[in-house]
Design an enzyme around this catalytic site. Structure first.
Site, mmCIF file in Angstrom:
data_model
loop_
_atom_site.group_PDB
_atom_site.id
_atom_site.type_symbol
_atom_site.label_atom_id
_atom_site.label_comp_id
_atom_site.label_asym_id
_atom_site.label_seq_id
_atom_site.Cartn_x
_atom_site.Cartn_y
_atom_site.Cartn_z
ATOM 1 N N LYS A 160 0.861 -1.373 0.093
ATOM 2 C CA LYS A 160 -0.012 -0.129 0.179
ATOM 3 C C LYS A 160 0.766 1.207 -0.111
ATOM 4 C CE LYS A 160 -2.988 -1.175 -1.014
ATOM 5 N NZ LYS A 160 -3.577 -2.677 -1.072
ATOM 6 N N GLU A 191 2.452 1.686 -3.384
ATOM 7 C CA GLU A 191 1.707 2.265 -4.462
ATOM 8 C C GLU A 191 1.378 3.738 -4.400
ATOM 9 O OE1 GLU A 191 -1.650 -1.081 -5.600
ATOM 10 O OE2 GLU A 191 -1.681 -0.886 -3.494
HETATM 11 C C1 F6R Z 1 -2.933 -3.395 -4.783
HETATM 12 C C2 F6R Z 1 -3.757 -3.959 -5.826
HETATM 13 C C3 F6R Z 1 -3.342 -4.828 -6.809
HETATM 14 C C4 F6R Z 1 -4.543 -5.907 -6.840
HETATM 15 C C5 F6R Z 1 -3.998 -7.284 -7.981
HETATM 16 C C6 F6R Z 1 -5.055 -8.291 -8.304
HETATM 17 O O1 F6R Z 1 -3.669 -2.586 -3.839
HETATM 18 O O2 F6R Z 1 -4.838 -3.362 -6.018
HETATM 19 O O3 F6R Z 1 -2.197 -5.548 -6.098
HETATM 20 O O4 F6R Z 1 -4.671 -6.708 -5.873
HETATM 21 O O5 F6R Z 1 -3.635 -6.327 -9.123
HETATM 22 O O6 F6R Z 1 -6.260 -7.593 -8.528
HETATM 23 P P1 F6R Z 1 -7.623 -8.319 -8.368
HETATM 24 O O7 F6R Z 1 -7.876 -8.642 -6.959
HETATM 25 O O8 F6R Z 1 -8.709 -7.647 -9.151
HETATM 26 O O9 F6R Z 1 -7.463 -9.782 -9.217
#
Ligand code: F6R
Length: 611
Positions: free
Chosen positions: A487, A490
């Protein structure tokens, strides 16, 4: 990542396309554009493209521009830099065919070389531009057939929308690996890559499947397979919670979503934890108790934040249900030729349900005859559909790129599944009841913590001034440390590292000096004393410490330069739902203090639909 919208109907398409693109902004992008036909007064397709936010495009688009058919796109650069010629839509050489595309055309270089030999002049560096030129090559007056023939030559992933100046009132759409959904209105039809863009316009939707192509008009659509043959899928009702989410009184979506966690957790848990039985029910898994009893292994797959939730899920499966379990990054899993035990259960964890790497891992399990179920937020998303069975986490729309409420809901859903499996296989009603009741109490604890989150500003001052920041914890708190570090990277662009606390002395401790902030996650569980010893070790080398610990833990507080107490939990498996909260707030406020683009950090996308 890239987003697609389309409209055919009696209304002016431009304002509808612009609103659709605005709703897709959260996915992350770097340029945007639209193409209009049908009533523009021009013999060509009329396109407008701009680099930067949709607001830049909005300034360039005349909202009254006539045109009742249109397609729009937000681009997240893969092939070719961020500039206007690379933005979509892309045109053929005659400017009469326009294409928007999500995904990657893998054999674009070979097609481009072939077309260039035939005299085609390319105007961009994108893989996408081969599409309008190929379609033009095969166009004999029938748009659907031209697109179908062109796509036979293409390898890779795509969701595309195509308009033809010669055929006003028609859009051709096709899908292979990148989602598309059509929505039926009254005498008008909508198209989007993400149903969020359709919410409020229509709830009657149909999702395309891979290798399908459709001709869309104001009256509806005709669907065929790419290799021929008419088909139809049932029209579905868009989920009620799929409403476009505004920031309300909050300065950013991220802050709003952090504060939505008591509610999103309640939605995730309600009706699923059954204290009277000491167990839980997840109807979407559709597993009999006998089937649960024979699961040999659980593999939990995800990327980024979803992988961190998967780590907690795997720990819970082992500790609570006593089923051997592991978590793995989906992008690695899919390419390591994994051994798939047919009696194992795989869980694919994803907020968006569109992550290409996770979808690839799902397919790998399925190709090898394995069983995989989704733990997904977005209803009707590609992963949810590919799995068929699973658990919706019900966080509600998550708009900020940095995931917060989805993480806690994913952890909660995995804990519920572990309780359900545990009750069937291993744990007694009493123990299950205690765990279930403790889970049900979490939303109130989250709410209480968020009302008075403690010394976040002091922590922010410390991390914002550091060259880099260490995060550590043990057991499930290591997963939380990874999430806290992700976090802060990012949202604040601060270099961070995360380690299992005991691993520090095996190398990383060399980096500790009096300028290094260390964030330690130390709930009062079986690993507490050991982690506090690791804190002592970094303190002895001059590190400044921020310690997230259980309320009332005086020893942990005494070791901290900044002490952040969170409500206590009896089960350490539940602690991530609380210990992650201050880390979300630290990242948010550090990003704010450093003037970052909180909801849309640079280079990132919400939905990572390419490998
Ligand atoms: C971090 C974030 C990314 C997502 C990853 C997977 O804040 O948002 O690391 O967790 O790209 O995304 P999903 O959960 O949509 O498969």
């Amino acid at each position: 990542m890239c987003g697609i919208v389309g409209y055919v109907g009696p209304r002016n398409a431009a304002p509808l396309l612009m609103e659709g693109l605005r709703r897709l902004e959260y996915r992350g992008y770097d340029s945007a554009g639209i193409a209009l036909t049908d009533g523009t007064g021009s013999p060509d397709v009329h396109i407008v493209r701009r680099v930067g936010p949709v607001a830049n495009l909005a300034e360039a688009v005349d909202p009254a521009s006539l045109g009742h058919t249109g397609i729009g796109h937000t681009r997240w650069a893969t092939h070719g830099g961020v500039n206007e010629p690379n933005a979509h839509p892309h045109l053929d050489s005659t400017n009469r065919i326009a294409v928007v595309h999500n995904g990657i055309i893998e054999n674009h270089a070979a097609i481009r070389a072939l077309l260039e030999e035939e005299g085609v002049h390319f105007r961009s560096q994108t893989d996408t531009e081969v599409l309008p030129h190929l379609i033009r090559k095969f166009y004999r007056g029938d748009p659907l057939e031209a697109v179908r023939t062109a796509l036979q030559a293409v390898q890779g992933t795509y969701g595309i929308a195509v308009t033809f100046a010669d055929h006003p009132g028609v859009i051709i759409a096709a899908r292979n690996g990148s989602p598309l959904v059509v929505g039926k209105g009254e005498g008008e039809t909508f198209l989007a890559s993400d149903p969020t863009a359709l919410a409020g316009y229509t709830r009657q939707v149909m999702y395309l499947e891979d290798r399908e192509i459709m001709r869309i008009t104001a009256e509806g659509w005709e669907l065929t397979r790419l290799d021929g043959g008419t088909i139809s899928h049932a029209i579905e009702e868009l989920a009620e919670d799929l409403v476009w989410s505004e920031k309300g009184d909050f300065q950013h979506h991220m802050l709003k979503e952090i504060h939505e966690q008591p509610e999103s957790l309640r939605r995730c848990l309600s009706g699923r934890v059954v204290p009277e039985e000491g167990g839980a029910r997840l109807g979407g898994l559709d597993l009999t108790t006998r089937e649960i009893a024979t699961i040999s292994r659980v593999g939990v797959l995800g990327c980024g934040t979803s992988f961190h939730a998967s780590l907690v899920g795997a720990a819970a499966m082992e500790q609570l249900a006593r089923i051997p379990a592991f978590a793995e990054i989906a992008s690695e899993f899919r390419y390591r030729n994994p051994v798939i035990d047919p009696s194992a259960l795989f869980l694919a964890v994803s907020q968006s349900g569109e992550t290409a790497d996770t979808l690839g891992a799902v397919r790998e399990v399925q190709v090898k005859g394995g069983r995989v179920m989704g733990v997904v937020n977005v209803v009707g998303s590609s992963i949810a559909r590919a799995c068929g069975r699973g658990v919706y986490v019900h966080s509600g729309p998550e708009i900020a790129v940095a995931s917060t409420k989805a993480f806690t809901s994913q952890v909660a859903a995995l804990l519920v599944a572990s309780l359900m499996f545990g009750r069937t296989r291993h744990i007694a009603a009493d123990e299950g009841r205690r765990f279930g009741n403790e889970l049900l109490a979490v939303p109130d604890l989250v709410s209480r913590y968020l009302e008075n989150p403690g010394a976040i500003d002091a922590a922010v001052e410390m991390v914002a001034g550091g060259k880099y920041v260490f995060f550590f914890g043990r057991g499930v708190s290591h997963a939380v440390a990874m999430e806290g570090a992700l976090k802060l990277k990012e949202v604040a662009y601060i270099p961070c590292m995360s380690y299992p606390a005991a691993e520090m002395k095996h190398g990383p401790i060399a980096l500790i000096d009096p300028t290094t902030p260390v964030v330690a996650i130390v709930p009062d569980d079986v690993m507490r004393d050991k982690t506090l010893s690791n804190v002592q070790e970094v303190k002895a080398r001059g590190a400044r410490t921020i310690i997230v610990h259980s309320e009332g833990d005086k020893d942990a507080a005494a070791l901290a330069d900044v002490s952040i107490p969170v409500p206590r939990t009896r089960s350490s498996l539940i602690s991530p739902l609380l210990t992650v909260l201050p880390l979300q707030l630290i990242a948010y406020r550090a990003g704010l203090a450093l003037g970052r683009n909180i909801d849309r950090p640079r280079n990132l996308a919400k939905s990572v639909t390419v490998e």
